[in-house]
Design a protein around this motif. Structure first.
Motif, PDB file in Angstrom:
ATOM      1  N   TRP A   7       0.974  -1.173  -0.104  1.00  0.00           N
ATOM      2  CA  TRP A   7      -0.042  -0.066   0.063  1.00  0.00           C
ATOM      3  C   TRP A   7       0.943   1.226  -0.012  1.00  0.00           C
ATOM      4  O   TRP A   7       1.763   1.211   0.632  1.00  0.00           O
ATOM      5  CB  TRP A   7      -1.030  -0.228   1.121  1.00  0.00           C
ATOM      6  N   ILE A   8       0.176   2.294  -0.563  1.00  0.00           N
ATOM      7  CA  ILE A   8       1.100   3.510  -0.411  1.00  0.00           C
ATOM      8  C   ILE A   8       0.106   4.554  -0.075  1.00  0.00           C
ATOM      9  O   ILE A   8      -1.200   4.410  -0.495  1.00  0.00           O
ATOM     10  CB  ILE A   8       1.688   4.037  -1.718  1.00  0.00           C
ATOM     11  N   ALA A  18      -4.720  17.039  -5.722  1.00  0.00           N
ATOM     12  CA  ALA A  18      -4.099  15.839  -5.947  1.00  0.00           C
ATOM     13  C   ALA A  18      -4.796  14.798  -6.747  1.00  0.00           C
ATOM     14  O   ALA A  18      -3.951  14.386  -7.766  1.00  0.00           O
ATOM     15  CB  ALA A  18      -3.595  15.451  -4.552  1.00  0.00           C
ATOM     16  N   ARG A  19      -6.020  14.584  -6.337  1.00  0.00           N
ATOM     17  CA  ARG A  19      -6.670  13.576  -7.058  1.00  0.00           C
ATOM     18  C   ARG A  19      -6.948  14.008  -8.725  1.00  0.00           C
ATOM     19  O   ARG A  19      -6.782  13.073  -9.486  1.00  0.00           O
ATOM     20  CB  ARG A  19      -8.051  13.355  -6.574  1.00  0.00           C
ATOM     21  N   TRP A  28      -5.560   7.817 -12.829  1.00  0.00           N
ATOM     22  CA  TRP A  28      -6.147   7.200 -11.652  1.00  0.00           C
ATOM     23  C   TRP A  28      -7.660   7.703 -11.242  1.00  0.00           C
ATOM     24  O   TRP A  28      -8.025   9.075 -11.696  1.00  0.00           O
ATOM     25  CB  TRP A  28      -5.362   7.578 -10.517  1.00  0.00           C
ATOM     26  N   GLY A  29      -8.372   6.859 -10.881  1.00  0.00           N
ATOM     27  CA  GLY A  29      -9.662   7.528 -10.135  1.00  0.00           C
ATOM     28  C   GLY A  29      -9.708   7.390  -8.532  1.00  0.00           C
ATOM     29  O   GLY A  29      -8.518   6.821  -8.203  1.00  0.00           O
ATOM     30  N   SER A  30     -10.576   7.625  -8.005  1.00  0.00           N
ATOM     31  CA  SER A  30     -10.544   7.405  -6.567  1.00  0.00           C
ATOM     32  C   SER A  30     -11.700   7.447  -6.179  1.00  0.00           C
ATOM     33  O   SER A  30     -12.817   7.851  -6.562  1.00  0.00           O
ATOM     34  CB  SER A  30      -9.844   8.620  -5.878  1.00  0.00           C
ATOM     35  N   GLY A  43      -4.960   2.140 -10.215  1.00  0.00           N
ATOM     36  CA  GLY A  43      -3.653   2.466 -10.074  1.00  0.00           C
ATOM     37  C   GLY A  43      -3.027   1.676  -8.903  1.00  0.00           C
ATOM     38  O   GLY A  43      -3.322   0.697  -8.877  1.00  0.00           O
ATOM     39  N   PRO A  44      -1.846   2.304  -8.403  1.00  0.00           N
ATOM     40  CA  PRO A  44      -1.299   1.400  -7.384  1.00  0.00           C
ATOM     41  C   PRO A  44      -2.330   1.278  -5.948  1.00  0.00           C
ATOM     42  O   PRO A  44      -3.260   1.961  -5.819  1.00  0.00           O
ATOM     43  CB  PRO A  44      -0.190   1.885  -6.928  1.00  0.00           C
ATOM     44  N   ALA A  45      -2.148   0.108  -5.423  1.00  0.00           N
ATOM     45  CA  ALA A  45      -3.013  -0.106  -4.202  1.00  0.00           C
ATOM     46  C   ALA A  45      -2.560   1.031  -3.140  1.00  0.00           C
ATOM     47  O   ALA A  45      -1.234   0.933  -2.647  1.00  0.00           O
ATOM     48  CB  ALA A  45      -2.640  -1.554  -3.613  1.00  0.00           C
TER      49      ALA A  45
END
Length: 113
Positions: A7-8, A18-19, A28-30, A43-45
């Motif tokens: 995780w990061i 930032a998003r 990336w979505g969020s 994206g990354p975990a």
């Protein structure tokens, strides 16, 4: 797997900006997880989270199967760690510093029944 990056967390003074930035850069979505904490999609975990004192640079979480043993070993090797914290439904974490002061975190996933 022990030692693998699980995780990061990316700190931001303005998580919306930032998003938008990382979304524009990497696609990336969020999804909001709560408390202005946004889990990264596609994206990354990891997550984009509010910056705070002591959390101004990305935080990397290394996986461990036994957090207590890893924290004990960390101290034996000259590192330092904060108190182990439980994250309900997720697992346990400890924010640490290696023997040269570099910050990182350890993560032990919750056991699934």
């Amino acid at each position: 797997m022990p030692g693998q990056i699980d995780w990061i967390e990316i700190p931001a003074a303005d998580t919306a900006k930032a998003r938008a930035f990382y979304g524009g850069l990497f696609g990336w979505g969020s999804a909001e997880f709560g408390g202005n904490y946004h889990v990264i999609d596609h994206g990354p975990a990891g997550a984009i989270a509010p910056a705070s004192v002591g959390f101004t640079h990305p935080r990397v979480y290394f996986g461990t199967e036994d957090l207590d043993a890893s924290v004990k070993r960390l101290h034996e090797l000259g590192g330092r760690g904060e108190e182990v914290e439980a994250v309900p439904g997720v697992g346990r974490i400890a924010h640490c510093h290696d023997d040269q002061g570099t910050p990182f975190s350890l993560f032990e996933p919750a056991t699934r029944s």
